[in-house]
Design a protein around this motif. Structure first.
Motif, short mmCIF file in Angstrom:
data_model
loop_
_atom_site.label_atom_id
_atom_site.label_comp_id
_atom_site.label_asym_id
_atom_site.label_seq_id
_atom_site.Cartn_x
_atom_site.Cartn_y
_atom_site.Cartn_z
N THR A 97 -49.14 -95.98 -14.25
CA THR A 97 -49.06 -96.60 -15.69
C THR A 97 -49.02 -95.42 -16.61
N GLY A 98 -48.20 -95.20 -17.72
CA GLY A 98 -48.14 -94.31 -18.52
C GLY A 98 -47.14 -94.50 -19.63
N SER A 113 -45.67 -99.82 -16.57
CA SER A 113 -46.62 -99.93 -15.62
C SER A 113 -45.78 -100.42 -14.34
N ASN A 126 -51.71 -89.68 -7.26
CA ASN A 126 -52.45 -88.69 -8.23
C ASN A 126 -51.59 -87.30 -7.71
N ILE A 183 -50.14 -86.68 -15.35
CA ILE A 183 -51.63 -86.83 -15.52
C ILE A 183 -52.30 -85.74 -16.17
N GLY A 238 -51.39 -85.73 -19.81
CA GLY A 238 -51.79 -87.13 -20.52
C GLY A 238 -50.38 -88.11 -20.71
N PHE A 255 -51.54 -91.72 -16.70
CA PHE A 255 -52.90 -91.87 -16.48
C PHE A 255 -53.01 -91.93 -14.86
N PRO A 256 -54.31 -91.40 -14.57
CA PRO A 256 -54.78 -91.37 -13.06
C PRO A 256 -54.66 -92.92 -12.49
N HIS A 289 -54.91 -96.45 -11.04
CA HIS A 289 -56.04 -97.32 -11.09
C HIS A 289 -55.93 -98.25 -9.91
#
Length: 812
Positions: free
Chosen positions: A318-319, A354, A372, A379, A382, A385-386, A388
Motif C-alpha cells: 500500500t501507498g 493497495s 520490501n 518506502i 514515505g 509503506f512497509p 503488512h
C-alpha cells in the motif's frame, strides 16, 4: 486405450494393491498403468534424508523399516516363487543404492537438491517393479527415459515437445494385447544433464496425463482412496457428497484451492486433447466416481463445490504513490516470481492505493522481505509503506461455471457469511465468474465451509444446530417433540434439527455431530459437572454454523448470556420471560444486537405459551398498523384457579390443584402476586411499540402483601385463612352472574393488572380452564378488536411454541 494411475494409498497396503491387480486385469481394452510410491514412503524418504543430514544415526533404523515394509508386501502378494526371488533381488539392488546415498549424506552432512531428487525417486522405482511383477503381463518401463524436464530459474519444468515425441516412440513397439506397461510416476530426467528430476508432489497424476495426451488415450483414470471430487472436505462437512460431473475449468479451480484429488497440472495436457478424466476409488471400484470433461449437459447447479487453503498469509502492498502509476503490480509479481514465490489470490482496491496478495504461510517471510527490497526506495521516501503481513488466515473458494448465469451469487455468499458472524478480510472474483475466493480468519474456516455448503444447496439437508438449556417439563417435552419429528422434517422439509448441546442445572453434554435424544438423560447423569460459565464457553467455543440457543429455564443467570450469544451470531429462542421483561435498555439492546448481527431473538412463548400473540402483534406493526389497546387474561394458572373455585373447592385448594396439575410455578406465589402477568404485559406492551418498565405497571392484587413474605411452608399453612373471604365474595359474584378474571390491560402505553369481575356478555366470561385470551384494539381493528384465544399454559403447548420459533429460523 486407457491410462490408469494408482496413487499411494492404492499401492499402500496388501488389500489395496490386490484391488489394483483386479481392476487392471478386468479391463477389456489396452491399458497403461502409472503408479505412485507406496503410501507415505515419499514423506519417509525425505524425513530420513534430513536425519542423515543432521548426523542422526536413527536414520538407519527408519531406512530398514522401509525395506521391511516392501519385503513384507512382496512376500504376501507374489505367489510365484521364481518371480518373487527375482523381484526381491531387484528391490534389494535399489535399496543398496539408496543405502549408499544416505550414508554419503550422513558422512559429508550435505544434501543438495540433486541428491534429494534422486532419493525421492526410489519410491516410485520400487513400487513400479512390484506392480509390474504382480499384474498379469506386466512390463515395467522407465519413465526417466521419456519424461524430460528443463531447468528454468532453478525449477524443473516439463519439456513438452521432446517428452511427447519420446512417449510416442517408447510405446510404439508395445503389443498391448500381450503387455501391460507399468510406469513409475512422478520421476523424470533433465534433458541436458541427464540428472534425475521429478514433476513435483502429486506428479504421478501429471505423468499419467502426459502419457494419455501424447498417445491420444480414450480416457485417463485416476484411482485414489475417495469416490471422486466431493462438494467439500468430508472431514469437515459430513453431508458432503461426490460430484458426478465437472468441467475441466471447475476441476482446475477446485484443485488449485485445496481439493487434493488431482494434482492441478494434470488437467491441462488432457484438456487440450479433450480426453476425459475419471476419478475412481480403488477401495470401491463399483462407484461411478467423478468424470471431468469439456461440456456438462443439463447442468443447473450454480455451485459445484467449495474448497479451501489453510495457512494463508495476506500481504498488503500500500501507498499513495501507487495511485495511477503504471507498472507497480508488474514489479510486485515479477519480484515474487523471480524468488520462486507463488501467489494464489490477488485483491486490489479500485483506488489503486493497495494490493493484497495471498501466499502460503511458509512463503510469507520471504515474500515480505522480497517486496520490501523491491520497493525500498519508495518506502524510504514515505511514498509507500512497509509490507503488512497478516497470518492465521484461510482462503475459501466457491466454484461453478454456472455462476456466470446466476445473478446474486456474490450477494448470497456475503450475506450468508455475515449472518453467521464471519468477516471477509479480502475477496477476488475473475471475469469468468467460475470462482469467488475470499479470506477469513482460520478459526472461522470450519464454520464458513459448513454454512456455505448448507446455504448453496450443496447439502441434501439444511441443518440447524441447537443448544437446549433446561430439561424440565418444557425442555423435556421439546426434546421429545424434536426426536419424534426428526425424520419427518428430514424427509419432507430436507431439514435436520441437530441437537449439539443439552444442559441441565448441574450438567451439560456437547457433541458437534449431534446427540442421541433417546438416551440424553443417561448421558447427562454420567457427564462432568457444569455451570453457567462453562456452558457459555462451550456454546461459543464450538463456533458452529446455523446455531440456536434454546432456553427452557426460568433462570436469570441463563438470561444474562443472551447478549453474548447474539454477539457471536447465535440465535436465541427462549421460554424464559426474564430477559424480555428486564430493564428496557437491556431488552432494546438484545433486539438491536439480533437485528445488527442478522440473527433471531424469539420469545413467543413468553406470553400465551403456544399462542401466536407476539407474532401477530409484530405482523400488525410491520404492516403499518398501530396497537392502541391490549386487554388480556395472560395467566393460565390464575384463570384455572378462578374457574375451579367453587362452594366445595375453596381458594386454597384451587391453588394446590394448580400446582399439582403443573399450571403454576413450583412456588405459586410467583403467579399469585401477579409478577408473571406483569412480565407478560410488559413484554406485550414493548412489542406493541411502547417503552415501559415493570415498575410502571399499576397493580391491583387480590391477596395481602404479607402472604408473599416468609417461607413457602408458612405460605401453605396460612393460605386457608383466605378461604372464607373468597367464598363470601364468590357467592356475591355468582348471584350477579359474574366471574373473576385477572386482567392485564394496556391503553396507549399505560398498563395495569387487576382482578376484575366480568359479566356474562364479556368476551372473557366464558374462558375455560387454563386458557388465555387477548383482545387487540388497533387503528384497523378498532370497532371489532382482534381476538386470540387458546391454551395458555402447559409444558406440551409451551414446548410446541418454542418448536415453532425454532422452525421459523429454519425457514429463513
Amino acid at each position: 486405450m486407457k491410462v490408469l494411475k494408482f496413487g499411494g494409498t492404492s499401492v499402500g497396503s496388501i488389500e489395496s494393491i490386490l484391488s489394483l491387480k483386479s481392476i487392471v486385469e478386468s479391463e477389456t481394452q489396452p491399458v497403461i498403468v502409472v503408479v505412485s510410491a507406496l503410501g507415505g514412503i515419499t514423506d519417509k524418504l525425505i524425513a530420513i534424508s534430513q536425519q542423515a543430514l543432521t548426523g542422526d544415526e536413527q536414520y538407519k533404523e527408519e531406512f530398514e523399516n522401509i525395506v521391511k515394509r516392501h519385503h513384507h508386501m512382496v512376500e504376501n502378494i507374489i505367489k510365484d516363487e521364481t518371480a518373487k526371488k527375482t523381484l526381491l533381488g531387484t528391490l534389494n539392488d535399489l535399496f543398496d543404492q539408496l543405502r549408499s546415498i544416505y550414508y554419503g549424506v550422513f558422512l559429508i552432512h550435505d544434501l543438495s537438491a540433486k541428491t534429494q531428487a534422486t532419493i525421492v525417486s526410489y519410491g516410485e522405482r520400487l513400487s513400479s517393479h512390484i506392480v509390474g511383477t504382480l499384474i498379469k503381463n506386466g512390463k515395467r518401463m522407465n519413465s526417466r527415459d521419456f519424461i524430460k524436464t528443463i531447468n528454468k530459474q532453478g525449477k524443473h519444468t516439463l519439456d513438452t515437445k521432446l517428452t511427447n515425441q519420446l512417449v510416442k516412440d517408447a510405446f510404439a513397439t508395445i503389443d498391448f494385447n500381450t503387455t501391460v506397461p507399468v510406469v513409475p510416476g512422478f520421476i523424470s530426467r533433465d534433458r541436458d544433464t541427464n540428472e534425475t528430476t521429478n514433476l513435483g508432489r502429486g506428479g504421478s497424476d501429471y505423468t499419467a496425463s502426459i502419457i494419455a495426451a501424447a498417445l491420444d488415450a480414450d480416457v485417463l483414470e485416476i484411482w485414489t482412496d475417495v469416490n471422486g471430487f466431493m462438494t467439500a472436505d468430508p472431514r469437515v462437512i459430513k453431508s458432503a457428497y461426490t460430484i458426478n460431473e465437472l468441467s475441466y475449468i471447475e476441476a482446475m479451480e477446485l484443485c488449485n484451492f485445496g481439493a487434493k484429488v488431482v494434482y492441478p497440472p494434470t488437467i491441462y495436457p488432457v484438456c487440450v486433447k479433450n480426453i476425459p478424466i475419471k476419478v475412481k476409488n480403488t477401495f470401491n471400484p463399483s462407484d461411478p466416481g467423478t468424470i471431468i470433461k469439456d461440456k456438462i449437459e443439463n447442468d443447473r447447479k450454480p455451485i459445484k463445490g467449495i474448497s479451501s487453503i489453510k495457512g494463508t498469509t495476506l500481504i498488503t502492498v500500500t501507498g499513495l504513490s501507487m495511485v495511477g502509476v503504471i507498472g507497480v503490480n508488474r514489479r510486485i509479481f515479477t519480484a515474487l516470481a523471480n524468488n520462486g514465490i507463488s501467489v494464489f489470490m490477488v485483491s486490489q482496491a479500485s483506488s489503486e492505493n493497495s494490493t493484497s496478495i495471498g501466499v502460503r504461510d511458509e512463503d510469507a517471510d520471504k515474500a515480505v522481505e522480497t517486496l520490501n527490497e523491491e520497493f525500498a526506495k519508495e518506502i524510504k521516501t514515505g511514498a509507500m509503506f512497509p509490507m503488512h503481513a497478516e497470518s492465521g488466515l484461510a482462503t475459501i473458494a466457491i466454484v461453478g461455471e454456472n455462476m456466470k448465469h446466476t445473478p446474486g451469487i456474490a450477494g448470497k455468499l456475503f450475506g450468508t457469511l455475515g449472518r453467521s458472524g464471519i468477516s471477509v478480510i479480502a475477496c477476488a472474483q475473475g471475469a469468468s465468474e467460475t470462482n469467488i475466493s475470499f479470506v477469513v480468519h482460520s478459526k472461522y474456516l470450519r464454520k464458513s465451509l459448513n454454512v456455505l455448503h448448507d446455504s448453496f444447496f450443496l447439502s441434501e439437508y439444511k441443518v440447524l444446530n441447537l443448544f437446549v438449556c433446561g430439561v424440565g417439563t418444557v425442555g423435556g417435552n421439546l426434546l421429545q417433540q424434536i426426536a419424534s419429528q426428526y425424520q419427518e422434517l428430514a424427509d419432507t422439509r430436507q431439514l435436520k434439527l441437530n441437537v449439539v448441546g443439552i444442559a441441565s442445572s448441574h450438567n451439560a453434554i456437547f457433541n458437534r455431530e449431534g446427540l442421541d435424544l433417546n438416551n440424553y438423560k443417561e448421558q447427562l447423569k454420567a457427564s462432568e459437572p457444569s455451570n453457567i460459565s462453562k456452558m457459555c464457553k462451550e456454546v461459543v467455543g464450538m463456533n458452529i454454523f446455523n446455531s440456536v440457543f434454546v432456553d427452557c429455564t426460568a433462570s436469570s443467570e441463563v438470561a444474562e448470556l443472551y447478549q453474548t450469544f447474539l454477539e457471536h451470531n447465535i440465535s436465541v429462542v427462549t421460554a424464559n420471560k426474564i430477559a424480555a421483561s428486564a430493564e428496557y435498555e437491556k431488552y432494546a439492546k438484545l433486539k438491536e444486537t439480533a437485528l445488527r448481527r442478522g440473527v433471531k431473538f424469539l420469545f413467543e412463548t413468553n406470553v400465551g405459551a403456544g399462542l401466536p400473540i407476539i407474532g401477530t402483534i409484530n405482523d400488525l406493526r410491520n404492516s403499518g398498523d398501530k396497537i392502541l389497546k391490549i386487554e388480556a387474561v395472560l395467566s393460565g394458572t390464575l384463570n384455572y384457579i378462578f374457574n375451579t373455585i367453587a362452594a366445595d373447592v375453596p381458594f386454597s385448594e384451587t391453588v394446590r390443584l394448580a400446582k399439582e396439575e403443573g399450571y403454576s410455578e413450583p412456588d405459586p406465589r410467583i403467579d399469585l402476586c401477579g409478577k408473571d402477568v406483569i412480565r407478560k404485559l410488559v413484554i406485550l406492551t414493548r412489542e406493541a411499540g411502547y417503552r415501559v418498565e415493570q415498575s410502571d405497571v399499576v397493580k391491583q392484587l387480590f391477596m395481602p402483601d404479607d402472604f408473599f413474605e416468609g417461607s413457602l411452608e408458612d405460605f401453605w399453612k396460612r393460605l386457608p385463612s383466605l378461604d372464607a373471604d373468597f367464598e363470601r365474595r364468590r357467592e356475591i359474584l355468582e348471584k350477579e352472574k359474574k366471574r373473576w378474571r385477572f386482567v392485564a390491560s394496556m391503553e396507549m402505553g399505560k398498563t395495569k393488572v387487576s382482578l376484575e369481575a366480568v359479566s356474562e356478555h364479556h368476551p372473557f366470561y366464558g374462558l375455560e380452564g387454563s386458557n388465555n385470551i387477548v383482545l387487540l384494539t388497533t387503528e384497523r381493528y378498532k370497532e371489532y378488536p382482534m381476538l386470540i384465544q387458546g391454551y395458555g399454559a402447559g409444558a406440551g403447548v409451551t414446548a410446541a411454541g418454542v418448536f415453532a420459533n425454532i422452525m421459523s429460523i429454519a425457514n429463513i
